[in-house]
Structures are given as C-alpha cells and as structure tokens.
Motif scaffolding. Structure first.
Motif, PDB file in Angstrom:
ATOM      1  N   ARG A  44       0.904  -1.378   0.218  1.00 16.14           N
ATOM      2  CA  ARG A  44       0.054   0.079  -0.007  1.00 16.14           C
ATOM      3  C   ARG A  44       0.806   1.169   0.101  1.00 16.14           C
ATOM      4  N   ALA A  45       2.137   1.234   0.584  1.00 21.58           N
ATOM      5  CA  ALA A  45       3.036   2.404   0.486  1.00 21.58           C
ATOM      6  C   ALA A  45       3.771   2.722  -0.769  1.00 21.58           C
ATOM      7  N   LEU A  46       3.597   1.689  -1.654  1.00 18.05           N
ATOM      8  CA  LEU A  46       4.224   1.837  -2.856  1.00 18.05           C
ATOM      9  C   LEU A  46       3.355   2.880  -3.836  1.00 18.05           C
ATOM     10  N   PRO A  47       4.200   3.352  -4.823  1.00 12.71           N
ATOM     11  CA  PRO A  47       3.399   4.199  -6.002  1.00 12.71           C
ATOM     12  C   PRO A  47       2.438   3.380  -6.696  1.00 12.71           C
ATOM     13  N   ARG A  51       2.357  -0.598  -7.741  1.00 10.92           N
ATOM     14  CA  ARG A  51       1.516  -1.439  -7.122  1.00 10.92           C
ATOM     15  C   ARG A  51       0.678  -2.313  -8.231  1.00 10.92           C
ATOM     16  N   SER A  52       0.286  -1.498  -9.300  1.00  9.87           N
ATOM     17  CA  SER A  52      -0.323  -1.811 -10.317  1.00  9.87           C
ATOM     18  C   SER A  52       0.448  -3.199 -10.872  1.00  9.87           C
ATOM     19  N   GLU A  62      -4.247  -7.825 -15.558  1.00  7.54           N
ATOM     20  CA  GLU A  62      -4.242  -6.449 -15.114  1.00  7.54           C
ATOM     21  C   GLU A  62      -5.746  -6.314 -14.911  1.00  7.54           C
ATOM     22  N   ARG A  63      -6.374  -7.249 -15.188  1.00 10.83           N
ATOM     23  CA  ARG A  63      -8.100  -6.961 -15.314  1.00 10.83           C
ATOM     24  C   ARG A  63      -8.383  -7.591 -13.788  1.00 10.83           C
ATOM     25  N   ASP A  64      -8.310  -6.936 -12.611  1.00 16.48           N
ATOM     26  CA  ASP A  64      -8.660  -7.446 -11.349  1.00 16.48           C
ATOM     27  C   ASP A  64     -10.174  -7.002 -11.216  1.00 16.48           C
ATOM     28  N   ASP A  65     -11.016  -6.455 -11.979  1.00 17.32           N
ATOM     29  CA  ASP A  65     -12.276  -6.078 -11.789  1.00 17.32           C
ATOM     30  C   ASP A  65     -13.201  -7.600 -12.055  1.00 17.32           C
ATOM     31  N   ASP A 125      10.187  -6.716  -9.254  1.00 17.44           N
ATOM     32  CA  ASP A 125      11.580  -6.011  -9.082  1.00 17.44           C
ATOM     33  C   ASP A 125      12.240  -6.640 -10.270  1.00 17.44           C
ATOM     34  N   ALA A 126      12.164  -7.995 -10.604  1.00 17.75           N
ATOM     35  CA  ALA A 126      12.997  -8.458 -11.765  1.00 17.75           C
ATOM     36  C   ALA A 126      12.683  -8.085 -13.145  1.00 17.75           C
TER      37      ALA A 126
END
Length: 608
Positions: A44-47, A51-52, A62-65, A125-126
């Motif tokens: 939650r603290a990341l930009p 975070r996405s 990417e479709r979490d809806d 990160d990778a």
C-alpha cells in the motif's frame, strides 16, 4: 518448613537449532499472518504504477475487476446456497463444517497467498531490472512548440538515427491498388495485398522482397497465420492458404465472399466473416470447421479480436457491435455504438479494457469494455474514419480521408484537446489500412497509391518477451520449428474463449438455476431503472404550462427576473411614476363626476 521447588531441567533450544528447525519446518501460522500483513502494508505504501504491476503479477492479469465480480458472486451464492438435492445428514454436516472451519485448510491458504504475494513482488523487481528500455514519447521544450507540428521529413533528416530513419518510406504501387498492409506477430515481415491480385511479403529488416506473386482474381483481405511462413488470402469467392513461397496449400470452400479475417494465435483458429453475415471458425492445425454462427445482422466489414480474452468483435451496418465466441451460438454482448450510421473500423488495446470504434458519422468513440459504456468521442475531418489501430503502448491511430491522426495513450482514458502527431497523404484517400508495427516505432499505411511507412515515436514495445511464441524477430529455422511444436502442444481449446478468461479452471460460481436467476435479477433491475428514467423524462417533458409561457421572450424574462442592474432600476422608477400618475388621475376623475369619455381617454393615454 517448605522446600523450594527444584530448578527445571527443561531449557530453551539454542539459536542455531531454532534456525535449523525454522528452515526445516517453515514459519508458524502466526508468523506467516504477520508477515503477510507487513507485505500488504508495504504494498500500500508503494506508488500506484508499481503497485499495479505487482497486482497484475499477483492476479495473473491486469483485469482485477473480473476476479472481484466473481468473488462477489461466490459470496452471494454461499449465503443463498441450494440444498434441495442434499440429504438431511449432508445438510447437517455442511452446517457443522461452516460453524467449525477447517483450520488446517485456512493455514494452507494463508501460506500460499503469502508466497504468491512474495513471488509477485520478486517478479516486479526482476521486471524493473531486466526491462531497461522504456517507450519514450516526443516532448516539447517550450509552451510555444507542439508535437503535432513535427513532420516525417524533419524526423528523418534532423532527429532520428539511420537505422530508425529507414522505416520512413513510400512504395508507389498505382497499378494494383488500393493496398492493405498487415504485420506478423514479430513485426519482421509485412504482408502487402493489392485489390487487383498483387500479393507480396517484405522483410522489414533488410527491406528485401521475400515473396511476390500475382493472382488472376480480386483480393478482399489477407492475414498471416501463426507466423510469417503461412498466410490466408480472401479472394473473390473463397479463402486460400499460401506458404511463404506463394504455393497454394489449401482452399477453404465453406468461407465464401469473406470481407474480414482474424487469426487467434493461442487457439490456432482462423475467424472469417463476409457479406452473408456468417461468422466461421476454422482450426488451421487440423483443418476442421470448429463452429459457424449466423449474425442475422447483414453484411459485416469490421472485425477485431480482443487480445485479452480472444473474443471477436464484429461491427455491423446498423451501428451495433456484437461480441462472439466459438462455444456460443448467440452473441455474448450487443452494443449500440453509432446510432444510425455503420461501423467502419474498430480497435482494442492490449489490456482489453478500451475499444475504439469508427462510424459513418465521422466520429471515433471510446468504450470501456469493463462496463460496456462510452467514455468520450472524437470528431474527424476530411471523411469518416476508415481504419483504426492501437499500438502496444496505447497510442491510437486514426485514418480518415487522406489524413492520419495519432493520439497519446492518455486519450483512451480522458479526452485530449489536441492530437499527438499527424500525417497527410494528399490525393491517396480514402485510406484502406493502418497498422502499427510490433516492437518498433513504425506505422504502415495502405492507400490507393501503394504503401507508406512512417515513424511514431513511443508506439512500439521496447522490451521483447522471447518466451512468447513467434514474437522473436531474430529466430532461425530451428527455433521456429521448436516454437511451432510448443505452440501446438500448448494450444487452447475453443471452448475456453469467454468474456472472463480467469474463470477457466476456477471454482464454478453456482448451479445453472442460480446463475439464471442472477441474470434475470440484473435484467429486471436494469429494465426498472430504464423505465423510471423514461417516466421521469416523460413527466418533465409533458409539464403543463399556460399559453405563451414557453415562448423564448417569456423564458428569458423568467431567467433575468432576479437580475438587478441600472436598466432595471430605471424601469422600476418609470413604472412607479406611471402608477402614481394613474392613481392621481383616477382620484381627480372621481371627484369630477366620473365622466365615461374622460375615463376612456385616460385608459388610452398610456398607449400614446
């Protein structure tokens, strides 16, 4: 006298044994929960952008809806579960398990969720370490400059390197035009097809002709199959399959008068639709006809596939867009996009969230496919939009008349005031095709005079995923054969094409009766809301007024009623003076005896 208790012989384990036991056994449940909470807190603290990325790795897309909607349906089904087919003992056992949850299963689920979140953060990160290149757009230095003023001539002679500047060229092919253009998945080969029977494949790296042959027939459309070695060409009557040498391999007799084609690479399906309005799916690996659907909406010329779920979008002449899959004989969704005008072109972005449609009303509309609603629209000049495409980075390309307009990636989400870049091809309109080249900042345009290639900075994906089949432009013959074998082994079934691809392999939401009841409830709710809006609009429109109250002068008078200015003050003083004079004259006439002639003269005096 009481004796003291002897000291306990049980001592704590040494630190090195504790660490060894933790490595062997793993963390305890409480430690795992606290670790998961700390990971979520760090997330939650990341930009927002970072975070996405992590959530896309965590959810698999990417479709979490869609996953949220499915989880909501599962919770609703748990509250209203159907136990009619269960015995009394089974119902009792189910209630008992609900009252006393399985702690071992919960611990296992918590452990797996924490591990998935750790792996998602590691993968993000990778990705930042390995993906060192970023797509860069043209930026201006001062407010007086605009990117739309930048021409291809200036780019080629002043700003671009030699290997990038070679992507700007024009091929004059006036004899067999108009031409259409398509690229393969790697972006190395371009398929050029002229309406009068000219077919050629051009290597974009060496700018050499790989294949060229002429057909004694007109060509409606053409596309590559799984790679650049095979292609499907829609001729006057049937669809033919050719290899890279121009040799005819197969003829598809069932596909007649085809006007649009799309190839689904993960399912090895060739989808065609023609002037008869019949959508057909052909398996190119086995040669079998998978399914055939009648759209019942007349001829169709606009066809596009959704890269997210492989659902086909068809644009019809009545302004509607329908969504199809091989497993359904009826359309999945029907949208009215352009009322009263035909659909001329369509395009969908890589994430499957936004769809751009071009209509005969000279408008380009952007739709959100998560809610199937219109976001905004753009107006085109010089003619209706005949071709649309969205690049890998989200740049929207519009071909209208003899003009091409390119919008920034933000144009899909919010309405932009001015375009990113533009290019004009005078005397060569209307444009037949506009395609962005994969993994390159280039765009190919097909028109009546041949083929034109231009450079659009920031349109190509800079990072190549070599694990994706047939996307490596530098693969040799051996790698291509291995990729074909792997792709055939990993081929997906046509029944797996659905609006929500994540539902495949998951838990069934509920039985058929509950799903149908949920759909009926949603339909009734939508109908009730629509009826209420219609009734409200009807009541507002049929509001009764006195005669003359709806005229423009009366409306303006009511609007300016409470506005007090200098003219209003003068008018008020004049009215007060006239009123005082009328009262004085009426009193004087009353004293004189009330002569009728005098009264009539006084009434007419105010009109003089």
């Amino acid at each position: 006298m009481a004796k003291d208790n002897p000291p306990s012989t049980k001592s704590k384990a040494p630190p090195h044994k504790k660490q060894a036991a933790e490595l062997t056994r793993g963390k305890t449940h409480n430690e795992l929960i606290s670790h998961g909470k700390s990971l979520k807190k760090d997330l939650r603290a990341l930009p927002a952008e970072q975070r996405s990325k992590i959530l896309s790795h965590f959810h698999g897309s990417e479709r979490d809806d869609l996953s949220k909607a499915r989880l909501k349906n599962l919770k609703q089904d748990d509250k209203n579960r159907d136990t009619s087919k269960l015995s009394e003992y089974q119902v009792k056992s189910l209630n008992k398990r609900k009252a006393k949850p399985n702690m071992a299963l919960q611990r296992q689920m918590h452990r797996r969720e924490t591990k998935r979140l750790e792996n998602a953060m590691t993968a993000a990160d990778a990705e930042e370490i390995l993906h060192t290149h970023t797509a860069g757009l043209v930026e201006v230095e001062t407010d007086m400059e605009k990117t739309i003023q930048l021409t291809q001539h200036n780019l080629k002679n002043e700003h671009l390197e030699e290997n990038v500047a070679q992507n700007i060229y024009d091929l004059d092919l006036n004899e067999y035009g108009p031409y259409k253009l398509r690229y393969d998945r790697s972006g190395r080969y371009a398929l050029l097809t002229g309406n009068r029977g000219h077919v050629s494949i051009v290597d974009q790296h060496s700018m050499s002709m790989k294949t060229e042959f002429f057909l004694q027939d007109s060509i409606r459309d053409a596309c590559f199959l799984h790679n650049g070695s095979m292609m499907a060409v829609s001729q006057e009557k049937n669809v033919f399959i050719y290899d890279e040498e121009g040799v005819e391999i197969h003829r598809l007799d069932g596909h007649r008068r085809v006007t649009g084609m799309e190839f689904l690479p993960y399912h090895w399906l060739l989808a065609t639709v023609g002037s008869s309005g019949v959508l057909q799916y052909q398996d190119t690996s086995t040669g079998n006809l998978v399914s055939q659907h009648r759209t019942k909406l007349g001829p169709c010329r606009a066809i596009c596939q959704n890269p997210f779920n492989s659902v086909l979008h068809l644009g019809h002449t009545n302004g509607t867009v329908t969504l199809w899959s091989p497993s359904s004989s009826e359309y999945l969704v029907k949208m009215l996009c352009h009322k009263g005008s035909p659909i001329t072109s369509m395009a969908i972005d890589r994430s499957g969230r936004y769809m751009a449609t071009g209509g005969g009303d000279s408008k380009v509309k952007i739709f959100d496919l998560r809610m199937f609603k219109e976001v905004h629209s753009y107006k085109t000049y010089g003619g209706a939009p005949t071709c649309l495409d969205i690049s890998q980075t989200g740049i929207l390309g519009i071909g209208h008349g003899c003009h091409t307009t390119f919008m920034r990636p933000e144009a899909l989400k919010v309405k932009m005031k001015e375009p990113y870049m533009k290019h004009q091809l005078s005397g060569k309109g209307p444009l037949e095709s506009l395609r962005f080249r994969p993994f390159e900042d280039a765009c190919g345009i097909g028109h009546s005079g041949g083929i034109s290639s231009i450079v659009i900075p920031g349109s190509g994906e800079p990072n190549l995923d070599s694990m994706e089949h047939f996307t490596n432009p530098y693969m040799d013959t051996k790698q291509r054969r291995e990729a074909e074998v792997r792709s055939l082994l990993e081929k997906l079934s046509p029944d797996m094409i659905a609006l929500d691809p994540d539902s495949v392999g998951g838990i069934e939401e509920s039985n058929l009766i509950q799903r149908q009841q949920r759909m009926r409830d949603l339909a009734e709710e939508a109908d009730a809301k629509k009826a209420a809006d219609r009734e409200e609009a009807k009541n507002k429109k049929d509001k009764k007024r006195m005669r003359g109250r709806s005229k423009i002068a009366k409306k303006l008078g009511r609007k300016n009623k409470n506005i007090v200015d200098e003219n209003m003050m003068k008018l008020k003083e004049l009215r007060d003076q006239e009123k005082a004079e009328r009262e004085r004259q009426s009193q004087s006439t009353t004293v004189d005896g009330g002569d009728g002639n005098v009264m009539r003269l006084l009434r007419l005096k105010r009109f003089c």
